[in-house]
Write an enzyme that holds these catalytic residues in place. Structure first.
Site, PDB file in Angstrom:
ATOM      1  N   HIS A 174       0.869  -1.186   0.000  1.00  0.00           N
ATOM      2  CA  HIS A 174       0.000   0.000   0.000  1.00  0.00           C
ATOM      3  C   HIS A 174       0.901   1.230   0.000  1.00  0.00           C
ATOM      4  O   HIS A 174       1.955   1.221   0.654  1.00  0.00           O
ATOM      5  CB  HIS A 174      -0.854   0.059   1.279  1.00  0.00           C
ATOM      6  CG  HIS A 174      -2.113  -0.754   1.264  1.00  0.00           C
ATOM      7  ND1 HIS A 174      -2.564  -1.420   2.381  1.00  0.00           N
ATOM      8  CD2 HIS A 174      -3.031  -0.975   0.288  1.00  0.00           C
ATOM      9  CE1 HIS A 174      -3.710  -2.026   2.090  1.00  0.00           C
ATOM     10  NE2 HIS A 174      -4.008  -1.776   0.827  1.00  0.00           N
ATOM     11  N   CYS A 222      -2.245   2.786   9.108  1.00  0.00           N
ATOM     12  CA  CYS A 222      -3.254   1.810   8.654  1.00  0.00           C
ATOM     13  C   CYS A 222      -4.454   1.783   9.596  1.00  0.00           C
ATOM     14  O   CYS A 222      -5.568   1.502   9.164  1.00  0.00           O
ATOM     15  CB  CYS A 222      -2.670   0.399   8.614  1.00  0.00           C
ATOM     16  SG  CYS A 222      -1.300   0.181   7.500  1.00  0.00           S
TER      17      CYS A 222
HETATM   18  N1  ARG Z   1      -3.684  -7.218   6.475  1.00  0.00           N
HETATM   19  C1  ARG Z   1      -4.106  -6.018   5.843  1.00  0.00           C
HETATM   20  C2  ARG Z   1      -4.056  -6.163   4.338  1.00  0.00           C
HETATM   21  O1  ARG Z   1      -3.159  -6.812   3.868  1.00  0.00           O
HETATM   22  C3  ARG Z   1      -3.261  -4.859   6.290  1.00  0.00           C
HETATM   23  C4  ARG Z   1      -3.742  -3.535   5.793  1.00  0.00           C
HETATM   24  C5  ARG Z   1      -2.865  -2.403   6.199  1.00  0.00           C
HETATM   25  N2  ARG Z   1      -3.438  -1.173   5.863  1.00  0.00           N
HETATM   26  C6  ARG Z   1      -2.805  -0.138   5.266  1.00  0.00           C
HETATM   27  N3  ARG Z   1      -3.441   0.983   5.145  1.00  0.00           N
HETATM   28  N4  ARG Z   1      -1.600  -0.268   4.775  1.00  0.00           N
HETATM   29  O2  ARG Z   1      -4.896  -5.682   3.616  1.00  0.00           O
END
Ligand code: ARG
Length: 271
Positions: free
Chosen positions: A165, A259
């Site tokens: 991300h 996150c």
């Molecule tokens: N386990 C989640 C995923 O892989 C983690 C999300 C983390 N969120 C972020 N905004 N980077 O989607």
């Protein structure tokens, strides 16, 4: 530097677990301490309250262990909320839960036409919307973001699966400045970042590997993972106040402070 008081949305990790693997951080066979995850999350929430921010909470839903990552629940700018569409079926049911929250809260709703994981991949930096793609959010959704919000959208090509991300590879520090890990971006995107942000803070791989760039800035205070000590020192050199938080349990799902936090931007005035 002026701090802006922020309105934030968070989701208590009541049902947090690492039951599946949709990014390289997640290992369903490794132990996770759910009670510790809740305590760490509460500390993050308290940190925001101590900084004078407002924290709203969405009710967690059983069976959605990643719902704690509120940044993925939407993109909210100038009173408009764009709902999300997850790449992975395991997270699909989070989208309507967040959408309902935004609708109840009175935001003007927009629905995504393509995969779009919200503020995980969409970051407002001054008057530009930086939009990640490569792993989660589809490139096609960038055009829709520009139509909905009316900010020029700059596509950022992510190349390292650990930084899947945009908010794991880049932090917006204030209207003019960002911090990022150059290697997480394609050569073209690195050139764009150098052009847009010549004074950016460059993070090291060691900082990024503890999710140090998954930070929340109010323009003066930067809340970041406590383990990202080099990055914190660089930020202090630039005049920011850094506040380290330990989110070791949530990191096992690939998430850090940012996150867990969705910025609710009411309108221009509270941007
Ligand atoms: N386990 C989640 C995923 O892989 C983690 C999300 C983390 N969120 C972020 N905004 N980077 O989607």
């Amino acid at each position: 530097m002026d701090a802006t008081s922020q309105r934030l949305l968070m989701c208590r990790p009541t049902y947090f677990a690492v039951d599946y693997a949709i990014n390289p951080w997640m290992d369903p066979t490794a132990p996770v301490d759910p009670a510790l995850a809740v305590r760490q999350w509460e500390q993050l929430r308290q940190t925001y309250l101590d900084l004078g921010h407002t924290v709203e909470e969405i009710t967690p839903v059983p069976g959605l262990p990643d719902m704690v990552f509120a940044a993925n629940g939407g993109t909210v700018i100038d009173g408009k909320a764009m709902a999300v569409q997850f790449r992975d079926p395991q997270r699909a049911d989070e989208a309507p839960a967040y959408r309902a929250w935004f609708e109840d809260a009175g935001f003007e709703m927009y629905d995504p036409k393509h995969v779009n994981e919200g503020e995980g991949d969409v970051l407002l930096a001054g008057d530009h919307l930086l939009a990640g793609t490569g792993f989660r959010t589809a490139h096609a959704s960038h055009a829709q973001l520009q139509e909905v919000f009316g900010y020029p959208v700059i596509t950022m090509q992510l190349v390292d699966p650990r930084f899947y991300h945009l908010d794991t590879a880049l932090t917006v520090l204030d209207e003019q400045t960002v911090a990022y890990l150059p290697e997480a971006f394609s050569p073209g995107s690195q050139a764009v970042l150098r052009r847009l942000f010549p004074d950016a803070v460059h993070a090291t791989m060691a900082d990024a590997e503890v999710l140090g760039l998954n930070a929340v800035s109010d323009g003066r205070h930067v809340v970041l993972p406590a383990q990202a000590t080099d990055l914190a020192a660089k930020l202090r050199d630039r005049g920011y106040e850094t506040i380290g938080v330990d989110l070791s349990e949530l990191r096992k799902a690939g998430g850090g402070p940012k996150c867990c936090t969705l910025r609710l931007r009411q309108g221009k005035a509270s941007k």
